[in-house]
Design a protein around this motif. Structure first.
Motif, mmCIF file in Angstrom:
data_model
loop_
_atom_site.group_PDB
_atom_site.id
_atom_site.type_symbol
_atom_site.label_atom_id
_atom_site.label_comp_id
_atom_site.label_asym_id
_atom_site.label_seq_id
_atom_site.Cartn_x
_atom_site.Cartn_y
_atom_site.Cartn_z
ATOM 1 N N ARG A 112 -7.404 -6.876 5.435
ATOM 2 C CA ARG A 112 -6.647 -6.222 6.492
ATOM 3 C C ARG A 112 -7.473 -5.079 7.054
ATOM 4 O O ARG A 112 -7.969 -4.228 6.305
ATOM 5 N N ASP A 122 -7.783 -4.800 -1.198
ATOM 6 C CA ASP A 122 -7.488 -5.573 0.016
ATOM 7 C C ASP A 122 -8.657 -5.398 0.969
ATOM 8 O O ASP A 122 -8.810 -4.355 1.603
ATOM 9 N N THR A 162 0.832 -1.203 0.000
ATOM 10 C CA THR A 162 0.000 0.000 0.000
ATOM 11 C C THR A 162 0.872 1.261 0.000
ATOM 12 O O THR A 162 0.627 2.204 -0.758
ATOM 13 N N GLN A 193 -6.567 3.303 4.818
ATOM 14 C CA GLN A 193 -5.150 3.658 4.645
ATOM 15 C C GLN A 193 -4.897 4.178 3.224
ATOM 16 O O GLN A 193 -4.286 5.229 3.039
ATOM 17 N N ASP A 230 -4.057 -2.261 -5.462
ATOM 18 C CA ASP A 230 -3.574 -2.689 -4.148
ATOM 19 C C ASP A 230 -4.243 -4.017 -3.812
ATOM 20 O O ASP A 230 -5.467 -4.152 -3.930
HETATM 21 MG MG MG Z 1 -1.723 -2.942 2.327
#
Ligand code: MG
Ligand code: GDP
Length: 439
Positions: free
Chosen positions: A137, A134, A110, A143, A186
């Motif tokens: 996570r 993703d 990322t 993020q 990502d």
């Molecule tokens: Mg990541």
């Protein structure tokens, strides 16, 4: 690593010649050094074998040169193993260029996406779209969205309830509609490679048909980095590698074995957490880093100095004690010959510059060779005690060296004068020098 290699190479400096035994010992040290730098065992073995071949093929010269040559061979081979040249991103003719990330959890996927987006925007004025695929996570999507917002780059996301395959399909449609020139995908990672993750990544690869599949590897994971790289290379069509966290205290030996096992070029290195901390990978710089080259070159220079200073101090002491012999004489000749034209050197002696006697001084370098030939004809005893050399011995020396007897006589006279002069010089009086030069 540096310490080890330094030690190994120090063994090579300060010695007259490198023999097979020295080379073996050095290769043993280099081998340990590479293993300590986290280069994998098979890669080290292959590498050392290559060095052995190359080093054998190369004429290895005296002391310092020998060490420098070994370093050069080691450095060249390291660089070659990592691919010689920096490799740029693959770009198709039509947009968008699609880049898919892959790697274990925490490797830096990322973060690297944000870094790439920053770089592309800055260098090409690019308009990338980031796809958040993703869904596992915690906060992975947040993020990416925060990073995108900071960079002014759009992020495509569908939350955590949609299958990553569907997210990628929809994201690509969005990029087509907006005419984004880059798409950065990502993806999820795991703490370890597992079948479920690989199946998902393979599907994403199939759907996106990416121009780049960049494996992100944490350089700090040492020997494990190689295994990880192998695992991903077996399943995906990797096009390149990003080695992250090189700002840590690793020497980056992983770069060597990752390149070796995957056969894929390392394209970028991560050197920090900020979007600006991404650099193009240069194999030669990496080789220097793995070897700690800067330090080693300094060390060699120093070793060289130490050797010379020690020799000079010894000779000065001999002069003072008046035990200066023909062995020292030859040693001096060699040192002087290595320094440049004799005329220039004499003028550098304190008190000699500007001396009118030296204005038209010229010294034939062939004289040195002749003197050496004469000294080589001497017995060990004669070299150590020049007073032994009586007329019949002089005739023998002349015949042995193939020089006329007058030349032998002249040289011995010069030697006597030199010894006397040096004795005076070592006591701070240079006047003897002039009379010798006047000859
Ligand atoms: Mg990541
Ligand atoms: P991902 O799970 O592969 O997406 O990994 P992340 O991008 O979330 O990175 C994991 C952690 O490593 C984060 O704290 C990052 O800030 C950090 N990180 C990533 N790349 C680098 C790097 O090159 N240097 C340093 N020091 N930290 C990094």
């Amino acid at each position: 690593l540096t310490q080890r290699l330094s030690k190994a190479l120090k063994n090579l400096t300060g010695k007259g010649k490198i023999n097979e035994e020295d080379l073996q010992a050095t290769l043993r040290e280099i081998r340990l050094a590479l293993l300590e730098a986290d280069v994998s065992y098979p890669t080290v073995k292959k590498f050392i074998d290559q060095i052995r071949q190359k080093a054998k093929g190369t004429e290895i010269l005296d002391g310092l040169n020998g060490a420098q040559q070994v370093i050069k061979v080691v450095n060249d081979e390291l660089t070659a193993l990592m691919g010689d040249e920096a490799v740029p991103l693959n770009k198709p003719d039509k947009i968008p260029t699609k880049i898919m990330m892959a790697g274990l959890q925490g490797a830096g996927k990322t973060t690297t996406i944000a870094k790439l987006a920053y770089k592309l925007k800055k260098e090409e004025n690019a308009r990338p779209l980031l796809i958040a695929a993703d869904i596992y996570r915690p906060a992975a999507i947040d993020q990416l969205e925060i990073l995108g917002k900071d960079l002014g780059v759009p992020v495509f996301s569908m939350g955590t309830d949609v299958d990553p395959r569907e997210i990628v399909k929809a994201g690509l449609a969005e990029a087509a509609a907006n005419k984004n020139d880059y798409v950065l995908i990502d993806t999820a990672g795991r703490l370890q490679i597992d079948a479920e993750l690989m199946a998902e990544l393979k599907d994403v690869q199939e759907i996106a048909q990416p121009d780049e599949v960049l494996l992100t590897v944490d350089a700090m994971t040492g020997q494990n980095a190689t295994e990880t790289a192998q695992g991903f290379a077996d399943e995906l069509n990797l096009t390149g590698v990003v080695l992250t966290k090189l700002d840590g205290d690793t020497r980056g030996g992983a770069a060597l074995s990752i390149r070796d096992v995957t056969g894929k070029p390392i394209k970028f290195v991560g050197q920090g957490e900020k979007p600006t901390d991404l650099d193009v990978f240069y194999p030669d710089r990496m080789a220097s880093r793995i070897l700690g080259m800067g330090d080693i070159l300094t060390l060699i220079e120093k070793a060289q100095q130490d050797v010379d200073e020690k020799k000079q101090a010894e000779q000065l002491e001999k002069m003072r004690l008046n035990t200066f012999d023909f062995n020292d004489f030859i040693e001096q000749l060699h040192q002087v010959q290595n320094m440049g034209p004799m005329e220039d050197l004499i003028k550098m002696i304190p008190g000699m510059a500007g001396n009118p006697a030296l204005a038209n001084l010229s010294i034939d370098p062939k004289q040195f060779t002749h003197m050496e030939a004469i000294v080589s004809s001497m017995t060990k005893a004669e070299r150590e005690d020049p007073d032994l050399i009586n007329p019949s011995r002089r005739r023998r020396l002349a015949a042995g060296a193939g020089r006329p007897i007058v030349e032998v006589n002249k040289m011995i006279k010069q030697f006597d004068q030199m010894r006397k002069m040096m004795n005076q010089a070592s006591n701070g009086n240079f006047s003897g020098m002039e009379s010798m030069m006047g000859q």
